[in-house]
Design an enzyme around this catalytic site. Structure first.
Site, PDB file in Angstrom:
ATOM      1  N   TYR A  32       0.823  -1.215   0.000  1.00 15.26           N
ATOM      2  CA  TYR A  32       0.000   0.000   0.000  1.00 15.26           C
ATOM      3  C   TYR A  32       0.865   1.276   0.000  1.00 15.26           C
ATOM      4  CZ  TYR A  32      -3.249   3.473   2.030  1.00 15.26           C
ATOM      5  OH  TYR A  32      -3.988   4.585   2.305  1.00 15.26           O
ATOM      6  N   PHE A  37      10.077  -1.054   3.371  1.00 18.30           N
ATOM      7  CA  PHE A  37       8.671  -1.204   3.772  1.00 18.30           C
ATOM      8  C   PHE A  37       8.341  -2.643   4.157  1.00 18.30           C
ATOM      9  CE2 PHE A  37       8.541   2.106   0.425  1.00 18.30           C
ATOM     10  CZ  PHE A  37       7.943   3.136   1.127  1.00 18.30           C
ATOM     11  N   SER A  54       6.608   3.620  12.970  1.00 13.82           N
ATOM     12  CA  SER A  54       5.197   3.881  13.252  1.00 13.82           C
ATOM     13  C   SER A  54       5.074   4.684  14.537  1.00 13.82           C
ATOM     14  CB  SER A  54       4.483   2.532  13.416  1.00 13.82           C
ATOM     15  OG  SER A  54       3.238   2.709  14.039  1.00 13.82           O
ATOM     16  N   THR A  84       3.267   3.933  16.678  1.00 12.30           N
ATOM     17  CA  THR A  84       3.037   2.931  17.717  1.00 12.30           C
ATOM     18  C   THR A  84       4.217   2.875  18.698  1.00 12.30           C
ATOM     19  OG1 THR A  84       2.180   0.695  18.039  1.00 12.30           O
ATOM     20  CG2 THR A  84       4.007   0.895  16.542  1.00 12.30           C
ATOM     21  N   TYR A  96       4.070  -6.395  17.443  1.00 15.05           N
ATOM     22  CA  TYR A  96       4.269  -5.549  16.257  1.00 15.05           C
ATOM     23  C   TYR A  96       5.026  -4.271  16.630  1.00 15.05           C
ATOM     24  CZ  TYR A  96       3.021  -1.798  13.020  1.00 15.05           C
ATOM     25  OH  TYR A  96       3.081  -0.715  12.196  1.00 15.05           O
ATOM     26  N   LYS A 132       8.974  -2.712  15.662  1.00 14.63           N
ATOM     27  CA  LYS A 132       9.297  -1.380  15.118  1.00 14.63           C
ATOM     28  C   LYS A 132      10.349  -0.718  16.012  1.00 14.63           C
ATOM     29  CE  LYS A 132       6.702  -1.384  11.511  1.00 14.63           C
ATOM     30  NZ  LYS A 132       7.321  -1.436  10.183  1.00 14.63           N
ATOM     31  N   ASN A 151      -8.329  -4.621   9.530  1.00 18.43           N
ATOM     32  CA  ASN A 151      -8.231  -4.282  10.952  1.00 18.43           C
ATOM     33  C   ASN A 151      -8.383  -2.786  11.148  1.00 18.43           C
ATOM     34  OD1 ASN A 151      -7.193  -6.943  11.857  1.00 18.43           O
ATOM     35  ND2 ASN A 151      -5.493  -6.397  10.524  1.00 18.43           N
ATOM     36  N   ASP A 184      -6.256  -0.029  22.517  1.00 13.04           N
ATOM     37  CA  ASP A 184      -6.444   1.270  21.853  1.00 13.04           C
ATOM     38  C   ASP A 184      -6.237   2.428  22.828  1.00 13.04           C
ATOM     39  OD1 ASP A 184      -6.941   0.382  19.322  1.00 13.04           O
ATOM     40  OD2 ASP A 184      -9.091   0.820  19.327  1.00 13.04           O
TER      41      ASP A 184
HETATM   42  C1  UD1 Z   1      -3.420   0.489  14.378  1.00 18.81           C
HETATM   43  C2  UD1 Z   1      -2.513  -0.196  15.334  1.00 18.81           C
HETATM   44  C3  UD1 Z   1      -1.158   0.480  15.277  1.00 18.81           C
HETATM   45  C4  UD1 Z   1      -0.617   0.382  13.875  1.00 18.81           C
HETATM   46  C5  UD1 Z   1      -1.604   0.941  12.875  1.00 18.81           C
HETATM   47  C6  UD1 Z   1      -1.123   0.538  11.501  1.00 18.81           C
HETATM   48  C7  UD1 Z   1      -3.902  -1.158  17.108  1.00 18.81           C
HETATM   49  C8  UD1 Z   1      -4.267  -1.109  18.550  1.00 18.81           C
HETATM   50  N1  UD1 Z   1      -3.073  -0.190  16.679  1.00 18.81           N
HETATM   51  O1  UD1 Z   1      -3.519   1.868  14.747  1.00 18.81           O
HETATM   52  O2  UD1 Z   1      -0.268  -0.135  16.185  1.00 18.81           O
HETATM   53  O3  UD1 Z   1       0.598   1.089  13.764  1.00 18.81           O
HETATM   54  O4  UD1 Z   1      -2.913   0.378  13.072  1.00 18.81           O
HETATM   55  O5  UD1 Z   1      -1.976   0.999  10.521  1.00 18.81           O
HETATM   56  O6  UD1 Z   1      -4.313  -2.031  16.368  1.00 18.81           O
HETATM   57  N2  UD1 Z   1     -11.789   1.648  14.827  1.00 18.81           N
HETATM   58  C9  UD1 Z   1     -13.132   1.356  14.949  1.00 18.81           C
HETATM   59  N3  UD1 Z   1     -13.632   0.302  14.232  1.00 18.81           N
HETATM   60  C10 UD1 Z   1     -12.872  -0.483  13.409  1.00 18.81           C
HETATM   61  C11 UD1 Z   1     -11.484  -0.171  13.286  1.00 18.81           C
HETATM   62  C12 UD1 Z   1     -10.986   0.901  14.021  1.00 18.81           C
HETATM   63  O7  UD1 Z   1     -13.851   2.019  15.683  1.00 18.81           O
HETATM   64  O8  UD1 Z   1     -13.382  -1.443  12.799  1.00 18.81           O
HETATM   65  C13 UD1 Z   1     -11.243   2.810  15.559  1.00 18.81           C
HETATM   66  C14 UD1 Z   1     -10.136   2.471  16.537  1.00 18.81           C
HETATM   67  O9  UD1 Z   1     -10.658   2.140  17.801  1.00 18.81           O
HETATM   68  C15 UD1 Z   1      -9.330   3.767  16.538  1.00 18.81           C
HETATM   69  C16 UD1 Z   1      -9.492   4.307  15.116  1.00 18.81           C
HETATM   70  O10 UD1 Z   1     -10.665   3.665  14.609  1.00 18.81           O
HETATM   71  O11 UD1 Z   1      -9.897   4.697  17.415  1.00 18.81           O
HETATM   72  C17 UD1 Z   1      -8.327   3.976  14.212  1.00 18.81           C
HETATM   73  O12 UD1 Z   1      -8.070   2.576  14.257  1.00 18.81           O
HETATM   74  P1  UD1 Z   1      -7.041   1.880  13.266  1.00 18.81           P
HETATM   75  O13 UD1 Z   1      -7.303   2.309  11.877  1.00 18.81           O
HETATM   76  O14 UD1 Z   1      -7.039   0.408  13.543  1.00 18.81           O
HETATM   77  O15 UD1 Z   1      -5.627   2.507  13.670  1.00 18.81           O
HETATM   78  P2  UD1 Z   1      -4.886   2.556  15.078  1.00 18.81           P
HETATM   79  O16 UD1 Z   1      -5.572   1.764  16.115  1.00 18.81           O
HETATM   80  O17 UD1 Z   1      -4.603   3.971  15.388  1.00 18.81           O
END
Ligand code: UD1
Length: 337
Positions: free
Chosen positions: A11, A80, A124, A126, A148, A152, A197, A294
């Site tokens: 990506y 990457f 990241s 993270t 993960y 990093k 995810n 989260d």
């Molecule tokens: C996630 C990872 C992070 C990683 C990044 C890579 C976790 C806890 N963190 O970040 O370590 O570097 O992806 O791209 O997995 N959300 C929903 N519904 C969903 C999916 C997400 O409500 O189906 C919310 C989450 O709770 C969060 C926000 O959307 O508040 C962003 O989530 P996401 O896109 O998964 O990113 P991160 O959690 O920030």
């Protein structure tokens, strides 16, 4: 310059490939297509009308990666290739340590054989763990809450130590916030192989009808509307940050960690509303429990990128949603056609 991209079909890799080709660099992509498609490379070739080398290989194949590097003789490597799903890393930690950490060691050995001492690494946000203050600057303490994130952090340490042993080495650790969106053409974009995810690909798949509804993970955070806040960054802006980091690495030595974000936070409900406006589709959603691990809010102090790289984000959430939707609606099944 001669630029070697590991994971260049993925990506962020494919968007960076396009940017780097349009800046007239010579490129070799090294990718095993485990979470990407050769079609992405074909589309970049069409879009740029430029040729580049592509080697199919795994980063753990030390002989093959060294051979590709020695033959190509890059000035800089952009790394990457790595696994990126947090949940999977908890279930399969050894796979993550092997791919991400051992894979980077294998790459560095190959770079030594080829005499290449410049690297730009996909790190990241993270690595900041649970934010102790906001916005997050690069001096924020580092920690990891899952395998993960550990990988990093470990690779950041490895690159810092590697750089310190060689006066002419350069490592740029780009700490991405939340990359989203797609190229304006709608020809390349994010194509998760499994159930996504991350928020934006999930929202896109709901809007296009591939999934029924979005689960909003937690509505009781201490944020403006109770949902999680993140710093979403347009993937084309992110690709331009890599191009700027490549130029920086050409003339600077040492190891620098640099945030790549907009500095603006948006909540889950902000993203849903922006996506509905951009797509004209509704995104059915339901509020559920918080997702373990989260954080409430996470956004960047992006001033170091501006000072060192002369880079800043230019695209807003509406643009991120518009391009994500264009990609998703033109390619409802991703690169599978
Ligand atoms: C996630 C990872 C992070 C990683 C990044 C890579 C976790 C806890 N963190 O970040 O370590 O570097 O992806 O791209 O997995 N959300 C929903 N519904 C969903 C999916 C997400 O409500 O189906 C919310 C989450 O709770 C969060 C926000 O959307 O508040 C962003 O989530 P996401 O896109 O998964 O990113 P991160 O959690 O920030």
């Amino acid at each position: 310059m001669r630029v070697f991209l590991t994971g260049g079909a993925g990506y962020i890799g494919s968007h960076t490939l396009l940017e780097v080709l349009s800046e007239a660099h010579e490129v070799c992509v090294y990718d095993d297509f485990s979470n990407s498609a050769p079609e992405a490379l074909a589309r970049v070739e069409q879009l740029t009308n430029r040729k580049f080398l592509a080697v199919t290989g795994n980063i753990l194949d030390q002989m093959l990666v060294a051979k590709a590097l020695v033959e190509f003789q890059p000035d800089v490597v952009v790394h990457f290739a790595g696994k990126k799903a947090v949940g999977e890393s908890v279930a399969k930690p050894l796979m993550y340590y092997e791919n991400n950490v051992v894979g980077t060691l294998s790459l560095l050995r190959g770079m030594e054989a080829a005499g290449c001492r410049r690297i730009v690494f996909s790190s990241s946000a993270t690595v900041y763990g649970n934010p102790q203050y906001l916005p997050l600057d690069e001096n924020h303490p580092l920690s990891a809450t899952n395998p993960y994130g550990q990988t990093k952090l470990m690779v950041e340490h490895i690159l810092r130590d590697w750089c310190a042993t060689q006066l002419d080495a350069s490592a740029v650790l780009l700490r991405y916030f939340n990359p989203v969106g797609a190229h304006d053409s709608g020809k390349i974009g994010e194509d998760p192989h499994d159930i996504p995810n991350n928020l934006m690909p999930f929202v896109s798949q709901v809007a296009v009808g591939r999934r029924k509804k979005l689960q909003v993970f937690g509505g009781d955070y201490n944020t403006s509307d109770g949902t999680g806040v993140r710093d979403y960054i347009h993937v084309v802006d992110l690709a331009k940050a890599h191009a700027a980091a490549i130029s920086f690495a050409e003339t600077h030595t040492g190891c620098e960690a640099i945030n790549v974000g907009t500095g603006q936070g948006a909540s889950v409900l902000d993203v849903v509303a922006a996506f509905e406006a951009a797509s004209g589709r509704s995104v059915p959603n339901e509020m559920v429990e918080r997702r373990p691990g989260d954080v409430a809010a996470c956004y960047a102090d992006a001033s170091k990128a501006q000072n060192l790289l002369g880079w800043q984000a230019t695209r807003d959430l509406a643009d991120m949603c518009k391009t994500a939707w264009k990609w998703q609606s033109q390619n409802p099944n991703g690169y599978q056609g």
